[in-house]
Design a protein around this motif. Structure first.
Motif, short mmCIF file in Angstrom:
data_model
loop_
_atom_site.label_atom_id
_atom_site.label_comp_id
_atom_site.label_asym_id
_atom_site.label_seq_id
_atom_site.Cartn_x
_atom_site.Cartn_y
_atom_site.Cartn_z
N MET A 192 3.74 15.60 16.34
CA MET A 192 3.56 16.99 15.92
C MET A 192 3.06 17.91 17.03
O MET A 192 2.58 18.99 16.76
CB MET A 192 2.68 17.08 14.66
CG MET A 192 3.43 16.56 13.46
SD MET A 192 2.52 16.54 11.92
CE MET A 192 2.07 18.23 11.69
N ARG A 209 6.15 21.20 16.52
CA ARG A 209 6.17 21.24 15.06
C ARG A 209 6.62 22.61 14.56
O ARG A 209 6.75 23.55 15.35
CB ARG A 209 4.80 20.86 14.47
CG ARG A 209 3.60 21.59 15.09
CD ARG A 209 2.51 21.81 14.10
NE ARG A 209 2.96 22.62 13.01
CZ ARG A 209 3.10 23.94 13.06
NH1 ARG A 209 2.82 24.63 14.16
NH2 ARG A 209 3.53 24.62 12.01
N ALA A 216 9.63 24.01 11.59
CA ALA A 216 11.05 23.69 11.46
C ALA A 216 11.94 24.34 12.52
O ALA A 216 12.85 23.70 13.06
CB ALA A 216 11.52 24.09 10.06
N GLY A 217 11.68 25.60 12.84
CA GLY A 217 12.52 26.30 13.82
C GLY A 217 12.35 25.71 15.22
O GLY A 217 13.32 25.44 15.91
N CYS A 277 0.05 27.50 6.09
CA CYS A 277 0.57 26.75 7.23
C CYS A 277 0.80 27.69 8.41
O CYS A 277 0.12 28.72 8.52
CB CYS A 277 1.83 25.98 6.88
SG CYS A 277 2.18 24.66 8.10
N ASN A 278 1.74 27.34 9.27
CA ASN A 278 1.96 28.13 10.49
C ASN A 278 3.47 28.25 10.67
O ASN A 278 4.11 27.36 11.20
CB ASN A 278 1.31 27.41 11.69
CG ASN A 278 1.55 28.16 12.97
OD1 ASN A 278 2.36 27.74 13.81
ND2 ASN A 278 0.88 29.28 13.15
N SER A 279 4.00 29.36 10.16
CA SER A 279 5.44 29.60 10.23
C SER A 279 5.73 30.76 11.17
O SER A 279 5.18 31.85 11.00
CB SER A 279 5.97 29.90 8.82
OG SER A 279 7.12 30.72 8.90
N SER A 280 6.60 30.53 12.14
CA SER A 280 6.95 31.61 13.08
C SER A 280 7.64 32.75 12.34
O SER A 280 7.45 33.92 12.69
CB SER A 280 7.85 31.14 14.20
OG SER A 280 7.97 29.79 14.25
N GLY A 331 6.90 30.29 5.24
CA GLY A 331 8.17 29.86 5.84
C GLY A 331 8.79 28.76 5.00
O GLY A 331 8.39 28.53 3.85
N ASN A 365 8.35 23.37 1.67
CA ASN A 365 7.48 23.85 2.76
C ASN A 365 6.19 23.03 2.74
O ASN A 365 6.02 22.12 1.91
CB ASN A 365 7.20 25.35 2.59
CG ASN A 365 6.54 25.98 3.81
OD1 ASN A 365 6.99 25.77 4.94
ND2 ASN A 365 5.48 26.73 3.61
N LYS A 366 5.29 23.36 3.64
CA LYS A 366 4.05 22.60 3.78
C LYS A 366 3.36 22.32 2.45
O LYS A 366 3.31 23.19 1.57
CB LYS A 366 3.12 23.40 4.71
CG LYS A 366 1.76 22.81 4.98
CD LYS A 366 1.80 21.40 5.50
CE LYS A 366 2.62 21.21 6.75
NZ LYS A 366 2.93 19.80 7.05
N LYS A 374 18.12 26.69 7.67
CA LYS A 374 17.16 25.89 6.89
C LYS A 374 17.68 25.61 5.47
O LYS A 374 17.00 24.98 4.67
CB LYS A 374 15.81 26.59 6.86
CG LYS A 374 15.20 26.61 8.27
CD LYS A 374 13.89 27.29 8.31
CE LYS A 374 13.37 27.28 9.74
NZ LYS A 374 12.28 28.24 9.90
N PHE A 389 4.81 17.74 2.61
CA PHE A 389 5.57 18.91 2.14
C PHE A 389 5.63 18.88 0.62
O PHE A 389 5.42 17.83 0.01
CB PHE A 389 7.00 18.91 2.72
CG PHE A 389 7.01 19.03 4.21
CD1 PHE A 389 6.84 20.26 4.82
CD2 PHE A 389 7.18 17.91 5.02
CE1 PHE A 389 6.82 20.38 6.21
CE2 PHE A 389 7.16 18.02 6.42
CZ PHE A 389 6.98 19.26 7.00
C1 RUB Z 1 5.38 23.44 9.25
C2 RUB Z 1 5.72 24.24 8.05
C3 RUB Z 1 6.26 25.64 8.29
C4 RUB Z 1 7.80 25.56 8.31
C5 RUB Z 1 8.42 26.87 8.79
O1 RUB Z 1 5.02 22.11 8.93
O2 RUB Z 1 5.66 23.81 6.92
O3 RUB Z 1 5.87 26.49 7.26
O4 RUB Z 1 8.23 24.53 9.18
O5 RUB Z 1 8.03 27.12 10.12
P1 RUB Z 1 4.61 21.10 10.11
P2 RUB Z 1 8.90 28.07 11.08
O6 RUB Z 1 3.42 21.71 10.79
O7 RUB Z 1 4.30 19.82 9.42
O8 RUB Z 1 5.80 20.97 11.04
O9 RUB Z 1 9.05 29.39 10.38
O10 RUB Z 1 8.08 28.17 12.34
O11 RUB Z 1 10.22 27.39 11.32
#
Ligand code: RUB
Length: 314
Positions: free
Chosen positions: A13, A16, A18-19, A126-129, A193, A205-206, A231, A271
């Motif tokens: 990780m 980490r 998805a994108g 969580c942390n979504s771009s 995200g 998602n998370k 996605k 997830f």
């Molecule tokens: C990350 C997570 C994010 C999505 C979308 O989980 O759940 O909400 O992947 O992220 P982990 P993004 O930390 O287990 O990878 O918008 O950045 O693609």
């Protein structure tokens, strides 16, 4: 970066989200092709690339961005007539994917920001771009916004989120995951995200996203999901389920403590699935849709997925 290093970093990780996982995997495939000696035999090249793709695919099972990205890049390689064409196709598709995935993020950020009214209090998890991009863009547009960010046990991705929000001078309240329902009354909308979206509009998602969506539904607050078109998971049309990753239990409770509790079992699913009923809008680079229109995104933007599904029935 090499295939094995990239795979290790996805598993641990260090890479980490998805994108990012999709972009790094594609970039590793592109770099790997350059290390393979030219043999003049396209089948050897394809075999080597399939092997490398297999290593990347085996890293984490849930984010459908990973198999989708690999499919987008490998599809023309598989049907290439000679080695040079295969190499060229791989390079071009990889560069195109990386570029379009970044462009998609920019478009989603602008569209997402348009759905954030001035004065909004937003909860994110969580942390979504894609989700953060929308929040940051709303701030850039001069909107007066505030964020509640969850901790995200056990990996604490919330700390990355609050660091980014702080850098953008966005007033943020950091809460433990279990405070989500209590704080929901202070919130106007939820933005998250996605790792995968199924044909019936459910969002993977998370872990904890579905609880937050349920609380938002109860409190009549909108839930917005920001997700690039890659996605969406075409194979769910066949009824295939998205595999939910289970990670090592010591991420939840250290092994030495667990060893003293022989009657205690630990589970670490990372997830969860939020049903379409709890989602108001999914914002993609191709436009914003209600979750029940997920199929149209698969048909229009992931047409290859449907071709391949059809072939399975012939
Ligand atoms: C990350 C997570 C994010 C999505 C979308 O989980 O759940 O909400 O992947 O992220 P982990 P993004 O930390 O287990 O990878 O918008 O950045 O693609």
């Amino acid at each position: 970066m090499s295939i094995n290093d990239t795979a290790d970093k996805i598993i641990s990780m260090e890479i980490r989200g998805a994108g990012k996982i999709a972009r790094e995997a594609v970039s590793a495939l592109r770099d790997h092709a350059e290390t393979l000696p030219r043999t003049g035999d396209v089948s050897i090249f394809i075999r080597e690339m399939e092997q490398a793709a297999g290593i990347l695919l085996a890293t984490r099972p849930t984010a459908v961005s990973l198999p989708n990205a690999i499919q987008i890049v490998m599809r023309d390689v598989r049907s290439s007539k000679n080695e040079e064409a295969a190499r060229r196709n791989l390079r071009e598709k990889a560069n195109e994917f990386i570029w379009s995935s970044r462009t998609a993020l920019d478009r989603i950020s602008v569209m997402g920001a348009n759905h954030i009214p001035d004065g909004s209090v937003i909860m994110t998890h969580c942390n979504s771009s894609a989700a953060l991009g929308s929040i940051i863009e709303a701030k850039r547009q001069g909107k007066d916004i505030e964020v509640y960010a969850t901790e995200v046990r056990p990996w604490n991705q919330g700390r990355i989120t609050i660091k980014t929000l702080n850098e953008h001078e966005i007033p943020t309240t950091y809460i433990v995951d279990s405070a989500a329902r209590t704080m929901m009354k202070e919130v106007d909308l939820v933005i998250v995200g996605a790792d995968a979206i199924t044909v019936n509009g459910a969002v993977v998602n998370k872990i904890g996203t579905s609880q937050i969506a349920l609380c938002a539904h109860e409190a009549r607050k909108n839930v917005i999901v920001t997700a690039e078109t890659y996605k969406f998971a075409p194979r769910t049309i066949l009824g295939e389920r998205i595999q939910i990753e289970e990670r090592p239990t010591d991420e939840v409770l250290p092994d030495d403590i667990a060893a003293g509790l022989p009657f205690v079992r630990i589970k670490n699913p990372v997830f969860d699935v939020t049903p379409a009923e709890y989602i108001d809008l999914i914002i993609t680079e191709a436009g914003a849709i209600p979750p029940h229109l997920a199929f149209t995104i698969m048909r229009e933007y992931l047409g290859w997925g449907l071709d391949e599904l059809q072939n399975q029935f012939l």
